[in-house]
Design an enzyme around this catalytic site. Structure first.
Site, short mmCIF file in Angstrom:
data_model
loop_
_atom_site.label_atom_id
_atom_site.label_comp_id
_atom_site.label_asym_id
_atom_site.label_seq_id
_atom_site.Cartn_x
_atom_site.Cartn_y
_atom_site.Cartn_z
N SER A 1 97.19 144.81 128.53
CA SER A 1 95.75 145.06 128.62
C SER A 1 95.44 145.70 129.98
O SER A 1 95.93 146.78 130.27
CB SER A 1 94.98 143.76 128.39
OG SER A 1 93.62 144.02 128.13
N ASP B 1 92.52 146.61 117.55
CA ASP B 1 92.28 145.97 118.84
C ASP B 1 90.82 146.17 119.25
O ASP B 1 90.32 147.30 119.29
CB ASP B 1 93.21 146.60 119.89
CG ASP B 1 93.24 145.83 121.20
OD1 ASP B 1 92.25 145.14 121.50
OD2 ASP B 1 94.24 145.94 121.91
N HIS C 1 94.11 142.49 119.56
CA HIS C 1 94.53 142.57 120.95
C HIS C 1 95.78 141.73 121.21
O HIS C 1 96.57 142.06 122.09
CB HIS C 1 93.37 142.10 121.84
CG HIS C 1 93.49 142.52 123.27
ND1 HIS C 1 93.68 143.82 123.64
CD2 HIS C 1 93.45 141.80 124.44
CE1 HIS C 1 93.74 143.91 124.97
NE2 HIS C 1 93.62 142.70 125.47
#
Length: 679
Positions: free
Chosen positions: A531, A616, A651
């Site tokens: 991320s 995501d 995610h």
């Protein structure tokens, strides 16, 4: 030999502040995720990555089988006591999801089997379970694609039937009302995914009839809800990076009526909780970044009535607090280390709880009862699986209540260290490391992990995921770099906005500092982040393409400038105070200095494995999907640049524990393979 995918280029010119950028892969963005050309390209990337793994005889199953060998046949969580009831979950070694149980007067009842709910679905995850106040129902949020857009289902525990489904596009968390005939929940904006509305839903009612209680119109703010310590109030927090405000709702009233606690102010953050007679407030007011703790009577909320309980300390960050009848317990951070501080409200005596390791993490957990005479907390270190302790607030007696079970693991076979390394601007950066005893540190491969954003801290807790590499002779290191809040709020502030470059420099300086101390071989240095940590990976290989010999970049936020310039992309406006607002010229050009996608140049890049998911919600799939072909365009080495794209998932990747472990095994097998070969 199959060649890497070579998607066509469609020139897109982006202009701002007189600056022109050309993006040949902008077309890969498809917000509906239906474009055949885009989907086919992503499938080609997956096919190529699979081919590369097979051609290079990368053993993905070996690490996955090790994970399964570590897991006990059945894991049972520690029961959480609420009123006269207890709730706990179990998961078997062959299951993807958990089963949840309710216990009353020693009678155990299965209330939710997530495996059955997930059966036949490509993706399924729940947001948690929320028992009603009368313990006759349980509610849970359901996500069926990984987008974190939860519908909410309510189940009657006695009949074992779903009695209410609310297709409400929610954040997944609910607070039941006192009568247990309805609940409060938060809705997301369907386009930006910012949580902006508080609603009340009556069980059996239609979603379109739900009562709107609050709507936030400033798209830089996000909503969250929680129940107060005494369960009397619902707390509605409206927040962004630098400021927030709370509204309180008395759950004992039939008609919902929000009351403002303290109006939001620029650069003021505060957090509240209650006792039967007082509110406690954790606040950074008066420019005191590490926070002070205050109290005020329930009937006198005005700031002038706040009484300071714990003053600001430049060397200690107060992260959280918990109220008990006669005690306060604070989660604090000193020299980057998490600690618990107990304060006797009658005698004012303070006691710092003591632990055995030099590097560890500790946090409060399972403390649902304000009147309890003991606190519960979880302790862990890089070589210690999580332990739940209780400690009597009055006598100090400590009892081990539960421990994470890991098969074939002996704590005394590993060494951990916590060291401080100097950055280029003379800051001392904490680094936590673990390795197996007997490892030749100077010649060992090293995997360095980092994040460095949002004030989040990568704790030196037990990391099952990395154990197979450590057992293969790797050193695993966590760099506690700026952008996290490890050394206080200023550590965070020094790694965001127009100080973001510190994050990347810190990570690189930690790598070089470790090698200088003969910790790790310079020929076998690897790095990993996800991320915002994926942004970190993209930045460090642009800055130092030859330092790292392999990179895992998971769901990476790599196209920072384009994303932050587009308010239609989910969560963008909420993060202006983290990265900057490109509408402001100075902030635009600062972001451009480090945005990985904009700084790719002709370099001998190391091997890189990029992972992502089509659905995501945090980092849109098209960022890594564009990044990979552009990185290949400019890569002057023969090193592989690979993309694995889940075509269903979010995610955190695919749903289910075993599926998640398979993905992690694949990532780490990439690094393990690189450590055996030269590219």
């Amino acid at each position: 030999m199959i060649k890497p995918p070579n998607p066509k280029k469609k020139k897109k010119i982006l202009i701002a502040h007189g600056d022109k950028r050309v993006d040949n892969y902008y077309w890969i963005r498809d917000d509906k995720r239906e474009d055949t050309e885009v989907i086919n390209y992503l499938k080609e990337e997956n096919k190529y990555a699979e081919y590369w793994f097979k051609e290079n005889k990368v053993d993905k199953n070996s690490i996955f089988n090790e994970y399964k060998a570590f897991l006990p046949n059945l894991e049972k969580g520690f029961p959480t006591k609420i009123d006269q009831y207890s709730y706990f979950s179990t998961i078997s070694i062959s299951s993807q999801h958990r089963k949840y149980y309710q216990v009353y007067k020693k009678r155990k009842k299965l209330i939710l089997d997530v495996n059955k709910l997930a059966k036949g679905k490509e993706y399924y995850d729940i947001s948690g379970i929320f028992p009603s106040r009368n313990h006759k129902m349980v509610a849970f949020g359901e996500d069926i694609n990984g987008r974190r857009e939860y519908s909410i289902s309510s189940k009657d525990i006695k009949s074992n039937k779903i009695i209410d489904r609310n297709e409400c596009f929610s954040s997944g968390k609910i607070i039941w009302n006192l009568n247990s005939n309805g609940y409060f929940y938060l809705k997301k904006d369907p386009k930006t995914l910012i949580t902006d509305s508080l609603y009340f839903h009556k069980i059996g009612g239609k979603a379109k009839e739900d009562l709107l209680i609050y709507k936030e119109n400033d798209n830089e703010f996000n909503l969250s809800i929680s129940a107060s310590r005494t369960k009397k109030y619902l707390f509605l927090q409206i927040s962004k990076t630098e400021s927030n405000e709370y509204w309180i709702l008395d759950l004992s009233k039939d008609k919902p009526n929000l009351k403002l606690f303290l109006k939001r102010k620029n650069k003021h953050l505060y957090y509240i909780d209650d006792t039967p007679n007082e509110f406690y407030i954790l606040s950074n007011k008066d420019k005191k970044p590490n926070f002070s703790l205050f109290s005020c009577p329930i009937s006198e909320l005005e700031e002038q009535n706040w009484r300071e309980i714990i003053p600001h300390n430049k060397k200690e960050l107060i992260q959280d607090f918990l109220c008990f009848k006669d005690f306060l317990v604070l989660e604090i951070r000193k020299k980057g280390q998490s600690q618990l501080l107990k304060i006797n409200l009658k005698t004012k005596e303070k006691e710092l709880l003591k632990f055995k390791d030099s590097a560890y993490t500790v946090n409060l957990s399972n403390n649902s009862d304000y009147l309890s005479k003991e606190i519960f907390f979880i302790y862990s270190s890089l070589k210690t699986p999580s332990i739940l302790f209780s400690q009597n607030l009055y006598s100090g007696k400590r009892i081990k209540r539960w421990q994470q079970k890991i098969n074939r693991f002996k704590e005394n076979e590993y060494e951990t260290q916590r060291i401080f390394l100097k950055s280029r601007d003379s800051k001392k950066i904490p680094v936590s490391i673990i390795y197996k005893k007997g490892t030749d540190l100077k010649n060992a491969p090293i995997l360095q992990y980092g994040y460095g954003s949002y004030g989040s801290i990568i704790e030196p807790s037990f990391k099952l995921a990395f154990l197979p590499l450590i057992n293969r002779g790797f050193i695993f290191a966590i760099a506690h770099i700026r952008g996290g809040q490890d050394l206080g709020r200023s550590w965070y502030d020094d790694g965001r906005m127009t100080k973001k470059m510190n994050t990347f420099f810190d990570f690189i300086d930690c790598t070089k500092g470790l090698l200088k101390r003969n910790i790790g071989s310079s020929k076998k240095v690897y790095a990993m982040g996800g991320s915002a940590g994926g942004l970190l990976m993209g930045a460090i290989i642009n800055l130092e393409p030859n330092l790292y010999k392999g990179i895992i970049s998971a769901v990476p936020f790599v196209d920072v400038l384009t994303t932050m310039s587009d308010e239609s992309i989910p969560l963008t406006t909420f993060e202006y105070k983290e990265w900057g607002n490109p509408k402001i010229k100075k902030e635009y050009f600062y972001i451009k200095k480090y945005s990985p996608y904009d700084n790719i140049s002709y370099n001998e890049y190391p091997p890189v494995l990029v992972t992502s998911s089509l659905y995501d919600s945090q980092v849109q799939y098209f960022e890594p999907a564009k990044y990979v072909p552009k990185l290949r365009d400019y890569n002057t080495s023969n090193n592989p640049i690979l993309l694995k794209m889940n075509l269903i998932g979010g995610h955190a990747g695919k749903s289910g524990r075993l599926e998640s472990l398979k993905e992690t095994a694949e990532e780490l097998s990439f690094i393990a393979h690189l450590a055996t070969r030269d590219f």
